[in-house]
Design a protein around this motif. Structure first.
Motif, PDB file in Angstrom:
ATOM      1  N   LEU A 161       0.836  -1.197   0.000  1.00 14.22           N
ATOM      2  CA  LEU A 161       0.000   0.000   0.000  1.00 14.22           C
ATOM      3  C   LEU A 161       0.874   1.252   0.000  1.00 14.22           C
ATOM      4  O   LEU A 161       0.624   2.199  -0.753  1.00 14.22           O
ATOM      5  N   GLN A 162       1.915   1.227   0.795  1.00 13.88           N
ATOM      6  CA  GLN A 162       2.837   2.377   0.863  1.00 13.88           C
ATOM      7  C   GLN A 162       3.477   2.630  -0.507  1.00 13.88           C
ATOM      8  O   GLN A 162       3.535   3.760  -0.982  1.00 13.88           O
ATOM      9  N   GLN A 163       3.927   1.566  -1.158  1.00 15.77           N
ATOM     10  CA  GLN A 163       4.562   1.707  -2.478  1.00 15.77           C
ATOM     11  C   GLN A 163       3.568   2.204  -3.524  1.00 15.77           C
ATOM     12  O   GLN A 163       3.913   3.033  -4.371  1.00 15.77           O
ATOM     13  N   SER A 164       2.334   1.715  -3.464  1.00 17.79           N
ATOM     14  CA  SER A 164       1.314   2.154  -4.425  1.00 17.79           C
ATOM     15  C   SER A 164       1.044   3.644  -4.284  1.00 17.79           C
ATOM     16  O   SER A 164       0.923   4.357  -5.280  1.00 17.79           O
ATOM     17  N   LEU A 165       0.944   4.125  -3.050  1.00 22.21           N
ATOM     18  CA  LEU A 165       0.691   5.545  -2.821  1.00 22.21           C
ATOM     19  C   LEU A 165       1.878   6.391  -3.285  1.00 22.21           C
ATOM     20  O   LEU A 165       1.701   7.438  -3.899  1.00 22.21           O
ATOM     21  N   SER A 166       3.084   5.922  -3.003  1.00 24.98           N
ATOM     22  CA  SER A 166       4.283   6.642  -3.450  1.00 24.98           C
ATOM     23  C   SER A 166       4.349   6.700  -4.979  1.00 24.98           C
ATOM     24  O   SER A 166       4.685   7.732  -5.551  1.00 24.98           O
ATOM     25  N   GLN A 167       4.007   5.593  -5.628  1.00 25.05           N
ATOM     26  CA  GLN A 167       4.032   5.530  -7.089  1.00 25.05           C
ATOM     27  C   GLN A 167       3.009   6.490  -7.690  1.00 25.05           C
ATOM     28  O   GLN A 167       3.310   7.205  -8.645  1.00 25.05           O
ATOM     29  N   LEU A 168       1.813   6.512  -7.109  1.00 18.56           N
ATOM     30  CA  LEU A 168       0.787   7.441  -7.601  1.00 18.56           C
ATOM     31  C   LEU A 168       1.263   8.878  -7.478  1.00 18.56           C
ATOM     32  O   LEU A 168       1.078   9.683  -8.385  1.00 18.56           O
ATOM     33  N   ASP A 169       1.896   9.194  -6.353  1.00 21.05           N
ATOM     34  CA  ASP A 169       2.383  10.556  -6.137  1.00 21.05           C
ATOM     35  C   ASP A 169       3.457  10.914  -7.163  1.00 21.05           C
ATOM     36  O   ASP A 169       3.435  11.994  -7.741  1.00 21.05           O
TER      37      ASP A 169
END
Length: 169
Positions: free
Chosen positions: A129-137
């Motif tokens: 989840l953390q990586q997905s949010l970072s990628q979206l940003d």
């Protein structure tokens, strides 16, 4: 126009097409981020906590940092059972909000993994989840840069078409 100028215009046009393709690809992430923000804003489903608030405000990088803090707290054994239960309820509320939009199913899966990590005391399950949010940003930042690059190329193309001898700045 002289052949050199035609070649230059053709190359600029080719680069502009490539940047446009990249921009279109990144626009999908921007749409996803917008849907995520909208889903997190839903009134139904209960309190999604600090993470939900950050997502609602479109602060994806900060949401990823908040997840990192939670992960560290869990890893170091500093999260009380009450805090863990509260966080789990907030994540469930957020998952319920995300479930309403099919395009957010990937994030919903990562959220489910994160909740599983809370249950099993396995902080590594919060990583997805953390990586997905970072990628979206980072995709959103890239979209802004690509839009600026396209504007620069349009100005260059205009200058070449008008036969100006120096690039506009």
């Amino acid at each position: 126009p002289p052949p050199e100028r035609q070649d230059a215009m053709a190359q600029v046009s080719k680069v502009a097409d490539e940047i446009q393709k990249m921009k279109d690809e990144v626009a999908k992430s921007a749409g996803l981020a917008e849907k995520l923000q909208k889903a997190a804003s839903e009134k139904a489903g209960g309190d999604a906590g600090e993470l939900g608030k950050l997502l609602r405000d479109g602060k994806l990088a900060e949401a990823a940092q908040e997840l990192a803090k939670m992960r560290n707290k869990l890893q170091e054994g500093k999260m009380t059972p009450a805090e863990r239960e509260k966080l789990k309820k907030q994540m469930e509320a957020l998952a319920e909000k995300l479930a309403k939009d099919k395009s957010l199913s990937e994030l919903e899966k990562k959220l489910a993994q994160a909740m599983q990590g809370l249950d099993q005391d396995d902080e590594k399950l919060l990583d997805g989840l953390q990586q997905s949010l970072s990628q979206l940003d980072s995709d959103l930042s890239e979209a802004e840069q690509l839009a600026e690059a396209l504007k620069d190329l349009e100005r260059l193309t205009d200058a070449l078409a008008k036969g100006q001898h120096k690039c506009p700045s």
